[in-house]
Design an enzyme around this catalytic site. Structure first.
Site, PDB file in Angstrom:
ATOM      1  N   GLN A  11     -23.986   2.227 -17.892  1.00 13.26           N
ATOM      2  CA  GLN A  11     -23.746   3.676 -17.634  1.00 13.26           C
ATOM      3  C   GLN A  11     -25.419   4.372 -17.402  1.00 13.26           C
ATOM      4  O   GLN A  11     -26.341   3.694 -17.933  1.00 13.26           O
ATOM      5  CB  GLN A  11     -23.426   4.417 -18.734  1.00 13.26           C
ATOM      6  CG  GLN A  11     -22.605   5.772 -18.409  1.00 13.26           C
ATOM      7  CD  GLN A  11     -21.927   6.082 -19.626  1.00 13.26           C
ATOM      8  OE1 GLN A  11     -21.161   5.412 -20.042  1.00 13.26           O
ATOM      9  NE2 GLN A  11     -21.586   7.459 -19.690  1.00 13.26           N
ATOM     10  N   SER A  95     -23.806  -3.467 -21.381  1.00 11.25           N
ATOM     11  CA  SER A  95     -22.928  -2.579 -22.124  1.00 11.25           C
ATOM     12  C   SER A  95     -21.615  -2.535 -21.543  1.00 11.25           C
ATOM     13  O   SER A  95     -20.845  -3.564 -21.249  1.00 11.25           O
ATOM     14  CB  SER A  95     -23.435  -1.104 -22.256  1.00 11.25           C
ATOM     15  OG  SER A  95     -22.624  -0.369 -23.139  1.00 11.25           O
ATOM     16  N   LEU A  96     -21.029  -1.327 -20.659  1.00  9.07           N
ATOM     17  CA  LEU A  96     -19.878  -1.409 -19.959  1.00  9.07           C
ATOM     18  C   LEU A  96     -19.881  -2.450 -18.870  1.00  9.07           C
ATOM     19  O   LEU A  96     -18.735  -3.127 -18.512  1.00  9.07           O
ATOM     20  CB  LEU A  96     -19.574  -0.114 -19.601  1.00  9.07           C
ATOM     21  CG  LEU A  96     -20.041   0.287 -18.213  1.00  9.07           C
ATOM     22  CD1 LEU A  96     -19.438  -0.044 -16.961  1.00  9.07           C
ATOM     23  CD2 LEU A  96     -20.549   1.716 -17.997  1.00  9.07           C
ATOM     24  N   ARG A 120     -12.193   3.363 -23.465  1.00  9.36           N
ATOM     25  CA  ARG A 120     -13.486   3.131 -24.059  1.00  9.36           C
ATOM     26  C   ARG A 120     -14.175   4.369 -23.855  1.00  9.36           C
ATOM     27  O   ARG A 120     -14.992   4.870 -24.850  1.00  9.36           O
ATOM     28  CB  ARG A 120     -14.083   1.958 -23.335  1.00  9.36           C
ATOM     29  CG  ARG A 120     -15.533   1.592 -24.207  1.00  9.36           C
ATOM     30  CD  ARG A 120     -16.132   0.231 -23.257  1.00  9.36           C
ATOM     31  NE  ARG A 120     -17.287  -0.210 -24.136  1.00  9.36           N
ATOM     32  CZ  ARG A 120     -18.560   0.034 -23.560  1.00  9.36           C
ATOM     33  NH1 ARG A 120     -18.651   0.797 -22.492  1.00  9.36           N
ATOM     34  NH2 ARG A 120     -19.688  -0.714 -23.984  1.00  9.36           N
ATOM     35  N   HIS A 205     -23.662   2.749 -29.260  1.00 14.36           N
ATOM     36  CA  HIS A 205     -24.226   1.343 -29.816  1.00 14.36           C
ATOM     37  C   HIS A 205     -24.890   1.524 -31.337  1.00 14.36           C
ATOM     38  O   HIS A 205     -25.703   1.087 -31.569  1.00 14.36           O
ATOM     39  CB  HIS A 205     -25.098   0.670 -28.939  1.00 14.36           C
ATOM     40  CG  HIS A 205     -24.376   0.338 -27.764  1.00 14.36           C
ATOM     41  ND1 HIS A 205     -23.444  -0.604 -27.510  1.00 14.36           N
ATOM     42  CD2 HIS A 205     -24.540   0.905 -26.405  1.00 14.36           C
ATOM     43  CE1 HIS A 205     -23.075  -0.727 -26.461  1.00 14.36           C
ATOM     44  NE2 HIS A 205     -23.714   0.167 -25.652  1.00 14.36           N
ATOM     45  N   GLN A 254     -19.474  -5.076 -29.665  1.00 13.08           N
ATOM     46  CA  GLN A 254     -20.428  -4.349 -28.960  1.00 13.08           C
ATOM     47  C   GLN A 254     -20.530  -2.817 -28.803  1.00 13.08           C
ATOM     48  O   GLN A 254     -21.561  -2.143 -28.617  1.00 13.08           O
ATOM     49  CB  GLN A 254     -20.566  -5.098 -27.369  1.00 13.08           C
ATOM     50  CG  GLN A 254     -19.360  -4.574 -26.702  1.00 13.08           C
ATOM     51  CD  GLN A 254     -19.743  -4.130 -25.219  1.00 13.08           C
ATOM     52  OE1 GLN A 254     -19.683  -2.895 -25.130  1.00 13.08           O
ATOM     53  NE2 GLN A 254     -20.098  -4.890 -24.162  1.00 13.08           N
TER      54      GLN A 254
END
Length: 320
Positions: A11, A95-96, A120, A205, A254
């Site tokens: 992101q 991440s994503l 998510r 996170h 994660q």
């Protein structure tokens, strides 16, 4: 090509117009965006190409949009050169971007990936009330300095953790606002070059994201995960896996765990990776990896021009 890894951005790389040039140039790419639109019941591609950046930046929109662009780039690469994720040694995403990597490597269907990222995004956005969480970047800090700052932050009674180890000298903290403020003060008083608050919508996170992790555990329990065509280097472990059960658990962990990007890149380099291709929007990971390992060749796969340059490189190399 044992020296090649495909990497996928997270992101922050979103922008209006993302992926449109690929869709205009390649019929195979249009089907990617159409499938994502159908899976979400939303004309996400119109938002990506002609919409408002504030709406696109909403976590629930940005996450599937970035994934769609990444998968589209991989489809375009296959159309132009015949290369796919199977031609790399590893896939990895930030991440994503880990979802984009798994979709590109055939582990999760495109439609399921889009729906998972919508869940998510909504879950991460809703996990913490507005104003209660914060994130901050420590520039010039090493992991030990960041850990010390977190200890100082937790002395307030709040949550304070390293959320992202992006590159040497670029670490991000996440947690309760008062704890992050205290951590930044500690860092600045103890030799860290710069500690700056980040303009984010939630503290990603860290343990405050546990409600989102629970939501992802439920969502992932109903999704088929297959072994990827090449191993995925996971954020949470900075290690490769092809085991669907491990992948499922990694995706849950994660949400609250550290993105170990520096270690992930170092692992791949240690396994003989000499070039990376960043599929999707922007070039954030390609820029960051220069701080991790200067010897790496970095390419982006976001536009038709990018694909042309990468294909020329591949054709000119006996071994990548």
């Amino acid at each position: 090509m044992t020296g090649l890894a495909f990497i996928f951005p997270g992101q922050g790389s979103q922008e209006i117009g993302m992926g449109k040039a690929l869709a205009d140039a390649f019929p195979a790419v249009k089907t990617v965006f159409a499938e994502v639109d159908e899976a979400l019941g939303q004309n996400l591609s119109k938002l990506m190409w002609d919409g408002d950046i504030a709406e696109l930046t909403l976590t629930a929109n940005a996450q599937p949009a970035l994934m769609a662009h990444s998968v589209a780039a991989m489809r375009a690469l296959e159309a132009t050169s015949g290369l796919s994720a199977a031609d790399g040694r590893f896939v990895a995403g930030h991440s994503l971007g880990e979802y984009s990597a798994l979709a590109s490597a055939g582990a999760i269907s495109l439609a399921d990936t889009a729906r998972l990222l919508r869940i998510r995004g909504n879950a991460m956005q809703g996990a913490v009330a507005a104003g209660e969480g914060a994130m901050a970047a420590l520039l010039g800090a090493d992991v030990a300095q960041a850990e010390a700052a977190c200890v100082a932050g937790r002395a307030t009674g709040g949550v304070c953790e390293i959320a992202n180890d992006n590159a040497p000298g670029q670490l991000v903290l996440s947690g309760s606002k008062a704890a992050i403020d205290a951590a930044c003060e500690h860092a600045k008083a103890n030799g860290v070059k710069k500690a700056m608050a980040l303009n984010v919508s939630a503290p990603f996170h860290c343990l405050l994201m546990q409600p989102a992790a629970d939501a992802m555990a439920e969502a992932l329990s109903g999704v088929t995960i297959s072994a990827p065509v090449v191993p995925v280097v996971a954020n949470i472990s900075a290690a490769p896996t092809s085991d669907p059960d491990v992948i499922r658990q990694n995706l849950i962990d994660q949400v609250t765990g550290r993105v170990r990007w520096t270690e992930s890149v170092q692992y791949m380099v240690g396994q003989g990776v000499t070039s990376t291709a960043e599929a999707g929007a922007g070039k954030v990971l390609t820029v960051m990896q220069r701080r991790i390992e200067k010897s790496l060749n970095g390419f982006t796969l976001g536009t038709p021009e990018d694909l042309e340059a990468f294909t020329a490189f591949i054709k000119g190399e006996a071994h990548v």
